[in-house]
Design a protein around this motif. Structure first.
Motif, PDB file in Angstrom:
ATOM      1  N   UNK A   1      -6.922  98.634 -13.692  1.00  0.00           N
ATOM      2  CA  UNK A   1      -8.197  97.839 -13.661  1.00  0.00           C
ATOM      3  C   UNK A   1      -8.210  96.661 -14.485  1.00  0.00           C
ATOM      4  N   UNK A   2      -7.290  96.422 -15.310  1.00  0.00           N
ATOM      5  CA  UNK A   2      -7.197  95.112 -16.220  1.00  0.00           C
ATOM      6  C   UNK A   2      -6.189  94.159 -15.129  1.00  0.00           C
ATOM      7  N   UNK A   3      -6.085  94.329 -13.961  1.00  0.00           N
ATOM      8  CA  UNK A   3      -5.061  93.425 -13.168  1.00  0.00           C
ATOM      9  C   UNK A   3      -5.934  92.447 -12.483  1.00  0.00           C
ATOM     10  N   UNK A   4      -6.994  92.119 -12.681  1.00  0.00           N
ATOM     11  CA  UNK A   4      -7.808  90.724 -12.368  1.00  0.00           C
ATOM     12  C   UNK A   4      -7.760  90.906 -10.745  1.00  0.00           C
ATOM     13  N   UNK A   5      -7.254  89.891 -10.150  1.00  0.00           N
ATOM     14  CA  UNK A   5      -7.467  89.766  -8.565  1.00  0.00           C
ATOM     15  C   UNK A   5      -6.700  91.050  -7.815  1.00  0.00           C
ATOM     16  N   UNK A   6      -5.722  91.584  -8.492  1.00  0.00           N
ATOM     17  CA  UNK A   6      -4.767  92.353  -7.979  1.00  0.00           C
ATOM     18  C   UNK A   6      -5.229  93.763  -8.231  1.00  0.00           C
ATOM     19  N   UNK A   7      -6.399  94.279  -8.928  1.00  0.00           N
ATOM     20  CA  UNK A   7      -7.028  95.204  -9.566  1.00  0.00           C
ATOM     21  C   UNK A   7      -7.217  96.280  -8.179  1.00  0.00           C
ATOM     22  N   UNK A   8      -7.819  95.897  -7.344  1.00  0.00           N
ATOM     23  CA  UNK A   8      -8.245  96.688  -6.287  1.00  0.00           C
ATOM     24  C   UNK A   8      -7.083  97.060  -5.450  1.00  0.00           C
ATOM     25  N   UNK A   9      -6.109  96.267  -5.002  1.00  0.00           N
ATOM     26  CA  UNK A   9      -5.005  96.827  -4.461  1.00  0.00           C
ATOM     27  C   UNK A   9      -3.952  97.634  -5.475  1.00  0.00           C
ATOM     28  N   UNK A  10      -3.869  97.553  -6.474  1.00  0.00           N
ATOM     29  CA  UNK A  10      -2.784  98.309  -7.428  1.00  0.00           C
ATOM     30  C   UNK A  10      -3.679  99.598  -7.830  1.00  0.00           C
TER      31      UNK A  10
END
Length: 195
Positions: free
Chosen positions: A160-169
């Motif tokens: 959730x806190x991964x910024x731009x990578x949140x969706x993929x992660x």
């Protein structure tokens, strides 16, 4: 000819082996999902250090599960061999019983039949011990899956806190969680079969 006590149907044992192979494939999927997640998290330039740690633990979980499944596959292989050999010996024993129709043949076959009975009982004991060990290993693998589920939830939280990578992660975390759930269903079925 009596049916081997404590021995399962050979077909059922072979089906158990297929279930173990299925869990092994899924544990590799968990490992690949975790590796993919680690690579994606590292590309995020340290924004998701927590995710890297969790995905690393998910990989360790996948390796542990696969190692346990390999050990179970070895036990099942031994069980298949023991069950098949026991069946063959019991079949031979039936032939000996039918052949011992007269006194002379009976006296010749008594020793052979006695050794067959001793061997068959020892085989039954080994089969029961292998089945018990398989049951213990399935229980342990189910406990591992509890840890795997917690790790996949932690990965989802970190994503959730991964910024731009949140969706993929988040998607990778979801895939890992689904794979672990499949493993749990399969292991629960194995546990019921072994009980």
């Amino acid at each position: 000819v009596r049916k081997p006590r404590g021995s399962g149907d050979l077909t059922k044992v072979i089906e158990l082996n297929e279930e173990i192979k299925y869990v092994m494939r899924i544990s590799r999927e968990v490992d690949m999902a975790a590796l993919n997640a680690m690579l994606m998290a590292r590309r995020a330039n340290g924004e998701v250090a927590g995710y890297v740690v969790v995905s690393s633990e998910l990989r360790r979980f996948g390796h542990s599960l696969e190692r346990d499944m390999n050990a179970m596959a070895g036990l099942l292989h031994d069980l298949v061999v023991q069950e098949a050999t026991l069946r063959k010996r019991m079949h031979m024993h039936g032939h000996f019983v039918r052949a011992a129709t007269n006194e002379r043949m009976r006296s010749l076959l008594t020793g052979v039949m006695g050794r067959q009975d001793v061997w068959a009982e020892a085989a039954r004991v080994r089969i029961e011990a292998n089945r018990a060990e398989l049951g213990r290993r399935v229980c342990r693998a189910l406990r591992y899956c509890g840890i795997g589920r917690a790790l996949s939830r932690n990965a989802a939280i970190e994503a959730v806190s991964a910024g731009s990578a949140a969706s993929a992660l988040s998607e990778v975390s979801r895939c890992a969680a689904c794979a672990i759930d499949e493993v749990v269903v399969t292991l629960t079925r194995l546990e019921a079969t072994l009980a």
